[in-house]
Scaffold this active site. Structure first.
Site, PDB file in Angstrom:
ATOM      1  N   HIS A 220     139.158   3.381   1.979  1.00  0.00           N
ATOM      2  CA  HIS A 220     140.078   3.429   3.116  1.00  0.00           C
ATOM      3  C   HIS A 220     140.527   4.856   3.390  1.00  0.00           C
ATOM      4  CE1 HIS A 220     144.227   2.588   4.939  1.00  0.00           C
ATOM      5  NE2 HIS A 220     143.331   2.289   5.850  1.00  0.00           N
TER       6      HIS A 220
ATOM      7  N   HIS B  13     143.811   0.881  15.043  1.00  0.00           N
ATOM      8  CA  HIS B  13     142.920   0.024  14.265  1.00  0.00           C
ATOM      9  C   HIS B  13     142.232  -1.012  15.142  1.00  0.00           C
ATOM     10  CE1 HIS B  13     145.225   1.409  10.689  1.00  0.00           C
ATOM     11  NE2 HIS B  13     144.079   1.198  10.070  1.00  0.00           N
TER      12      HIS B  13
ATOM     13  N   ARG C  33     152.236  14.509  22.284  1.00  0.00           N
ATOM     14  CA  ARG C  33     151.382  14.307  21.103  1.00  0.00           C
ATOM     15  C   ARG C  33     152.241  13.756  19.981  1.00  0.00           C
ATOM     16  NH1 ARG C  33     148.500  12.329  17.954  1.00  0.00           N
ATOM     17  NH2 ARG C  33     146.780  13.300  16.809  1.00  0.00           N
TER      18      ARG C  33
ATOM     19  N   CYS D  13     147.478  21.428  21.767  1.00  0.00           N
ATOM     20  CA  CYS D  13     146.958  20.557  20.718  1.00  0.00           C
ATOM     21  C   CYS D  13     145.636  21.115  20.215  1.00  0.00           C
ATOM     22  CB  CYS D  13     146.766  19.157  21.274  1.00  0.00           C
ATOM     23  SG  CYS D  13     146.099  17.976  20.090  1.00  0.00           S
TER      24      CYS D  13
ATOM     25  N   TYR E  36     143.103  18.650  11.048  1.00  0.00           N
ATOM     26  CA  TYR E  36     143.340  19.902  11.753  1.00  0.00           C
ATOM     27  C   TYR E  36     142.713  21.087  11.022  1.00  0.00           C
ATOM     28  CZ  TYR E  36     146.545  17.064  14.478  1.00  0.00           C
ATOM     29  OH  TYR E  36     147.080  16.088  15.278  1.00  0.00           O
TER      30      TYR E  36
END
Length: 583
Positions: A138, A162, A237, A284, A422
């Site tokens: 996971h 999900h 964001r 972003c 990131y």
């Protein structure tokens, strides 16, 4: 029903779950090695596929996991080696669909399977899944165990991404049965609070990339209409639900200073420290990700060119606050980072977090703010009310909102978003080979520009024989944009655009001090149309004060997370027949 998983030594774990699979010849030689290995890992206890599991024996298969906590919460997505394993869907069904010959369980039976020792069972839409082997794979780590022995719905309400087809297909492989009618009614009667039920109202013009958590950008066509982006259309964001913070009880904790833990009220932050205002652009890391998707699919929100905006920010300098509470040479000799922790939390209570280098945080020229105002007003809820950190020149992910804690430390933040997201990688790195520890966290962003007008596919109709092109340009690290080049023939010939540092009716602002150009520049140019051209390819590229330039194409900078997308921006438009046929 007797399940294949009860047959010791038959196949690897991905061949179980009452499914039939076709295995490509390329991996058949490796199966025999797994055979003996796996038979020692499981021992059947009989009955309805129940097993005894050892927590230190959960197989850690290195499939191509494409799952991320990518600012969207836990994105459950993994990718089997393409061309190596095909799933035969003859017995696999998506969650929520009916299947025959599978056992029916009570909620009490499911509840017993709530650990790695006893197996991890979950329910979803009245169906039962044994996900024990998936726990180790996971992407969100052991947070999945919070749902063990119960329903997935409350947790998927938090991490709403999900509910995508590829995630449901993964889940379907672990289906072992259904809840009985009584249990289903009991579960449905349970009122689960939606953590997103109190989200703020958003402007209808925003183009939504995800609802839960909320992520949206303004239409490109209006992005460059204002030098200062109105707060309501400033890109949003969020990684988690927007927290509701009472300003009267708000406290900002500061750790890592000689005097011990500091607890600062909002009133103290505003009254005890000088108010400082800067104009700064936030972008972003995934801005323009959609262009990378056009080359090869990446994982992340499909941002266009507008995950960037410009605002004025007001608040106390972080430097002033740290110095006031004892920061000095003694601390500087030991510390290297300043960590930030938000008040936005997931179901485990884990907060969003990030960190920046200490020298940026305490530099007089760094202009890092503990901001409580945006565009002259209190911070809006989506932008961090009551306090956020604004780190000008640095990727948006480090500008932590709803700031709850600051830690001066010798270590980077341990947050997932600092350590395992990131970051940029080679185009040759995939989800089989990626090692997030091998790359530094993104801080300063590269030179960027994009075309906001005209839009892709526009029919150009200019009675004056000219095409007006508009856009924005910005560079990270305080590097000033010094030039924007624009072409309407795909880059064969170039024209230099006019730059502006304010709205059209305002006088041009003086150049900022070197290294402190925190705000974008808007640009515009009128270019004579090409004679008899049927289609034009408009291209822009920017240059900053360090003569950094944008790469010409996406492919060489493509990366599996779709970050740092800053190639030449290209827009194709058509020329109307009236002008095209003129002599």
């Amino acid at each position: 029903m007797q399940h294949l998983k009860n047959c010791q030594g038959l196949a690897p774990a991905f061949l179980i779950r009452s499914q039939r699979f076709r295995i490509s010849k390329s991996i058949i030689p490796s199966l025999s090695a797994w055979d003996g290995h796996l038979s020692s890992r499981w021992r059947s206890t009989g009955g309805h596929g129940k097993q005894k599991y050892s927590s230190d024996r959960v197989p850690k298969f290195k499939f191509a996991l494409a799952g991320l906590l990518a600012g969207t919460g836990a994105v459950l997505a993994y990718k089997l080696h393409q061309g190596k394993v095909e799933w035969a869907a003859s017995s696999a069904q998506l969650p929520g669909t009916q299947a025959s010959a599978l056992p029916v369980y009570s909620l009490e039976e499911v509840t017993k399977h709530c650990s790695l020792d006893n197996g991890v069972w979950v329910t979803y839409k009245g169906e039962v899944y044994d996900i024990t082997e998936f726990v180790a794979m996971h992407p969100g780590g052991d947070k999945i165990l919070l749902a063990a022995g119960g329903a997935l719905e409350p947790y998927w309400a938090l991490y709403a991404v999900h509910e995508q087809d590829h995630v449901l297909e993964i889940l379907s492989a672990y289906k072992i049965g259904f809840l009985n009618t009584e249990s289903l009614k009991k579960q449905e009667s349970t009122n689960t609070l939606d953590p997103y039920s109190a989200e703020p109202t958003r402007h209808p013009a925003l183009q939504i990339n995800s609802l839960k958590p909320f992520n949206a950008e303004p239409p490109a066509s209006i992005l460059s209409d204002n030098y200062i982006t109105p707060s309501v259309i400033f890109f949003k964001r969020n990684h988690l639900p927007v927290p509701r913070v009472d300003p009267e009880t708000y406290r900002l904790e500061i750790e890592g200073l000689p005097g011990g833990v500091v607890s600062l009220t909002l009133s103290e932050l505003k009254s005890c420290f000088p108010k400082h205002t800067i104009t700064a652009t936030l972008q972003c890391a995934g801005n323009r990700r959609s262009e990378m998707n056009s080359v090869k699919q990446v994982k992340g929100l499909n941002w266009g060119i507008a995950a960037i905006s410009n605002a004025t920010w007001s608040g106390a300098r972080l430097r002033d606050v740290l110095l006031h509470y004892g920061f000095g040479q003694e601390v500087a000799a030991k510390a290297q980072h300043v960590q930030f922790e938000g008040l936005d939390v997931d179901v485990t209570g884990t907060a969003y977090g990030a960190s920046i280098p200490l020298n940026k945080a305490v530099s007089e020229e760094g202009d890092v703010l503990l901001a409580y105002e945006m565009n002259g007003e209190d911070l809006p809820p989506d932008h961090g009310y009551p306090v956020r950190v604004v780190v000008p020149g640095i990727v948006g992910a480090r500008n932590v909102k709803w700031l709850g804690k600051i830690v001066v430390s010798d270590e980077e933040s341990k947050s997932h978003w600092q350590q395992n997201d990131y970051k940029g990688f080679s185009p040759g790195t995939d989800w089989d080979t990626v090692d997030f520890k091998s790359a530094p966290a993104i801080q300063e962003l590269p030179i960027q520009s994009a075309i906001t007008h005209p839009a892709e596919g526009t029919l150009v109709d200019s009675s004056h024989g000219e095409l007006t092109v508009k856009g924005y340009a910005w560079s990270g690290g305080g590097r000033e944009v010094v030039r924007v080049d624009v072409s309407i023939d795909g880059g064969k010939t170039w024209h230099v655009a006019r730059l502006r540092t304010g709205d059209k009716e305002q006088q041009p602002a003086p150049s900022p001090p070197p290294g402190r150009a925190w705000a974008w520049k808007l640009w515009e140019i009128d270019i004579p149309l090409l004679h008899r051209a049927q289609e034009l390819e408009i291209v822009c590229k920017a240059v900053d004060s360090s003569y950094n330039m944008q790469p010409d194409t996406i492919a060489p900078i493509w990366n599996l997370r779709g970050v740092l997308s800053n190639a030449w921006h290209r827009v194709k438009v058509k020329v109307n027949e009236d002008f095209k046929d003129r002599k």
